[in-house]
Design an enzyme around this catalytic site. Structure first.
Site, mmCIF file in Angstrom:
data_model
loop_
_atom_site.group_PDB
_atom_site.id
_atom_site.type_symbol
_atom_site.label_atom_id
_atom_site.label_comp_id
_atom_site.label_asym_id
_atom_site.label_seq_id
_atom_site.Cartn_x
_atom_site.Cartn_y
_atom_site.Cartn_z
ATOM 1 N N GLU A 142 -5.211 -8.600 0.730
ATOM 2 C CA GLU A 142 -5.852 -8.294 2.012
ATOM 3 C C GLU A 142 -7.331 -8.057 1.766
ATOM 4 O O GLU A 142 -7.708 -7.344 0.833
ATOM 5 C CB GLU A 142 -5.305 -7.016 2.661
ATOM 6 C CG GLU A 142 -3.957 -7.142 3.277
ATOM 7 C CD GLU A 142 -3.504 -5.854 3.969
ATOM 8 O OE1 GLU A 142 -4.355 -5.064 4.438
ATOM 9 O OE2 GLU A 142 -2.277 -5.640 4.016
ATOM 10 N N GLU A 171 0.809 -1.215 0.000
ATOM 11 C CA GLU A 171 0.000 0.000 0.000
ATOM 12 C C GLU A 171 0.847 1.273 0.000
ATOM 13 O O GLU A 171 0.817 2.057 0.972
ATOM 14 C CB GLU A 171 -0.954 0.007 1.195
ATOM 15 C CG GLU A 171 -1.903 -1.174 1.219
ATOM 16 C CD GLU A 171 -2.923 -1.103 2.373
ATOM 17 O OE1 GLU A 171 -3.012 -0.054 3.029
ATOM 18 O OE2 GLU A 171 -3.623 -2.092 2.583
HETATM 19 O O1 IFM Z 1 -4.012 -3.168 9.223
HETATM 20 C C1 IFM Z 1 -3.995 -2.662 7.931
HETATM 21 C C2 IFM Z 1 -2.816 -3.209 7.171
HETATM 22 O O2 IFM Z 1 -1.615 -2.922 7.811
HETATM 23 C C3 IFM Z 1 -2.761 -2.612 5.787
HETATM 24 N N1 IFM Z 1 -4.028 -2.699 5.110
HETATM 25 C C4 IFM Z 1 -5.214 -2.305 5.842
HETATM 26 C C5 IFM Z 1 -5.255 -2.996 7.179
HETATM 27 C C6 IFM Z 1 -6.527 -2.587 7.935
HETATM 28 O O3 IFM Z 1 -6.535 -1.216 8.166
#
Ligand code: IFM
Length: 444
Positions: free
Chosen positions: A350, A163
C-alpha cells in the site's frame, strides 16, 4: 530504469471498505458494522452498508483494472461473509462471491493477492473477546483453512494479516477503530494473538496451497529523531522496538520480542507468555510493506526517552490525513528491512494519498498532488531496487475512493473517483497517469 519488466504494478482495496452488501447473502455482522452504526464513532455517521457496492459491481471494477493495465490486484476476504458466526457454519454464498471474483480476475490476466484479515472481524467473535481471547488462534486457523481450501487452486499469493499494528493498537489502545477499546495493555495482548494466529495460519495455507506464496503485510512509518542528540535518537529507536514496527518484525523474523522494548514495557506485558511468540516465526515468502508517512520523535523535557514524544512538523508538506509526505522514508524502510530481516521478497502493498478531490468536470478529476506523491514514491522504490532490494511489486492504495474507517467517505484515497450517491466511477488523472506509467514500464 530499475523496475524489471515483470514488476507487479497493482492497486489494493479491502473488503469492508468497498464491498457494501453488509448483511446480504448471509454475511454476518462485523465489528465495523456495529461500530459505524453506533452514533459518534464514524465521521458524518457513514457506514460500510453500501460503500462502493463492489459486491455487485466487481465485474465492472475488474474491467476498469484491466483498462488501467493493472498486473495484480490486492483485496481482502470478509471473514463474516464466509463464517457469519466467525466459526462453525460456512456461508457458501460468501465463498461463491470470492470464487467469481478470482475467476474474473484471472480471466482478465490480473494476479489476485488475497489478504485474509483486513479488520472486519465477525462481531460474534468480538462478543467472545475477539483478539483478546487466546482461542482466536484456532478461530483464525479454521477460517484460513476454509478459504485456502476453496481458493487455493487459483490464488497463489496469500497474506495472513494486514497491518496487525493497527488491528492491535488503534483498536485496543487508542480506541479509534472498532470496537474502540482504550487500554495500552490490551493492545499488547491483541498483538500477541495476532502474531500467534499468523504463525498458525501459514502452515495451513502451505498445506492447502503447496505452490503458493505466503506473507504478511506490516505498516511502516519512517521514524526520525528530532535532533542528533542521544536522547532523541533513543526515543526514535524505542518508538519502534517498544510496541512499534519491530514489535511485529522481530517475532516474525527472529522469534522473539525486541528485548530493548520489553525492558520498558513491564506492566503492559503482564500475563503474556512472551516466549510463546516464537511460534510466529515461520518461514514466509514475502513481506508486504504499507508506507505512507514519517513521524519525528524526541525525548521528553526531563530527558527521558520513553514514552517517546511525537514532534509535530507544522511546515512539512502533508496529505489530507495530515500525514507528512516523505518519500525518502520508503527508500529507508525498504533498504533497512532488506538489510535487517532479509533476504526476502518485498512488496509495497500500500502507498497512496488522500486529497479532497472535486467531483468530475466534463468527466475529468484533476489530482496533480496525488500524481506527484506517487511519482516521488515510485522514484524512492526505484532507488532501493537499484541498490539490490528485491522489491517485486507495488500496489497503489487505493483503486477506488472508499470507506476510510473512522473518517468515513470524507478522505478519498482512490485513483478512481467514486460518486457515493450514484456509485459512478471516474478514473482520476492519477489513474490515467498510472496507466501510462505501467504501459511504459512493462512494454517489451
Ligand atoms: O485505508 C487504509 C487501509 O485500510 C489500511 N492502510 C492504510 C489505509 C489508509 O489509511
Amino acid at each position: 530504469m530499475a523496475f524489471p519488466k515483470d514488476f507487479l504494478w497493482g492497486a489494493a482495496t479491502s473488503s469492508y471498505q468497498i464491498e457494501g452488501a453488509a448483511l446480504e447473502d448471509g454475511r454476518g455482522e462485523c465489528i465495523w458494522h456495529r461500530f459505524s452504526h453506533t452514533p459518534g464513532k464514524v465521521l458524518n455517521g457513514d457506514t460500510g452498508d453500501v460503500a462502493c457496492d463492489h459486491y455487485h459491481r466487481y465485474i465492472d471494477d475488474i474491467k476498469l483494472m484491466k483498462d488501467l493495465g493493472l498486473k495484480a490486484y490486492r483485496f481482502s476476504v470478509s471473514w463474516p461473509r464466509i463464517l457469519p458466526q466467525g466459526v462453525g457454519e460456512v456461508n457458501d454464498l460468501g465463498l461463491d462471491f470470492y470464487d467469481r471474483l478470482v475467476d474474473e480476475l484471472l480471466a482478465a490476466d490480473i494476479i489476485p493477492f488475497l489478504t485474509l484479515y483486513h479488520w472486519d472481524l465477525p462481531q460474534a467473535l468480538q462478543d467472545r473477546g475477539g483478539w483478546l481471547n487466546p482461542e482466536i488462534v484456532g478461530w483464525f486457523s479454521e477460517y484460513t483453512d476454509i478459504v485456502s481450501r476453496r481458493l487455493g487452486d487459483r490464488v497463489k499469493a496469500w497474506t495472513t494479516h494486514n497491518e496487525p499494528w493497527v488491528a492491535a493498537f488503534l483498536v485496543h489502545a487508542f480506541g479509534e477503530h472498532a470496537p474502540g477499546l482504550k487500554e495500552w495493555a490490551l493492545g499488547f495482548q491483541a498483538a500477541h494473538h495476532l502474531l500467534l494466529a499468523h504463525g498458525a495460519a501459514v502452515p495451513i495455507i502451505r498445506q492447502n496451497v503447496p505452490d503458493g506464496q505466503v506473507g504478511i503485510v506490516l505498516d511502516q512509518a519512517e521514524r526520525t529523531p528530532a535532533t542528533d542528540s542521544e536522547a532523541d535518537q533513543q526515543a526514535a529507536y524505542l518508538s519502534g522496538v517498544a510496541g512499534g514496527h519491530q514489535w511485529f518484525l522481530d517475532p516474525i523474523f527472529k522469534g522473539y520480542y525486541p528485548p530493548d522494548g520489553v525492558r520498558y514495557l513491564t506492566e503492559q506485558l503482564e500475563g503474556i507468555d512472551l516466549d510463546a511468540v516464537k511460534s510466529a516465526c515461520v518461514p514466509i515468502d514475502y513481506l508486504g510493506i504499507n508506507y505512507y508517512f514519517r513521524m519525528v520523535f524526541a525525548a521528553n523535557e526531563d530527558g527521558t526517552p520513553f514514552p517517546p514524544r511525537i514532534v509535530p512538523q507544522p511546515d512539512a508538506p502533508k496529505t489530507q490525513m495530515d500525514w507528512e509526505i516523505y518519500p525518502d522514508g520508503l527508500y529507508n524502510i525498504l533498504t533497512y528491512i532488506h538489510k535487517t530481516y532479509g533476504p526476502i521478497d518485498l512488496y509495497v502493498t500500500e502507498n497512496g494519498a488522500a486529497y479532497p478531490d472535486r467531483p468530475p468536470v466534463n468527466g475529468v478529476v484533476e489530482d496533480p498532488e496525488r500524481i506527484a506523491y506517487l511519482q516521488q514514491h515510485f522514484a524512492a522504490a526505484e532507488r532501493a531496487i537499484a541498490e539490490g532490494v528485491p522489491l517485486k511489486g507495488y500496489f497503489v492504495w487505493s483503486l477506488l475512493d472508499n470507506f476510510e474507517w473512522a473518517f468515513g467517505y470524507e478522505r478519498r484515497f482512490g485513483i478512481v473517483y467514486v460518486d457515493f450517491n450514484t456509485l459512478t466511477r471516474t478514473p482520476k488523472q492519477s489513474a490515467l497517469w498510472y496507466k501510462d506509467w505501467i504501459a511504459a514500464q512493462t512494454k517489451a
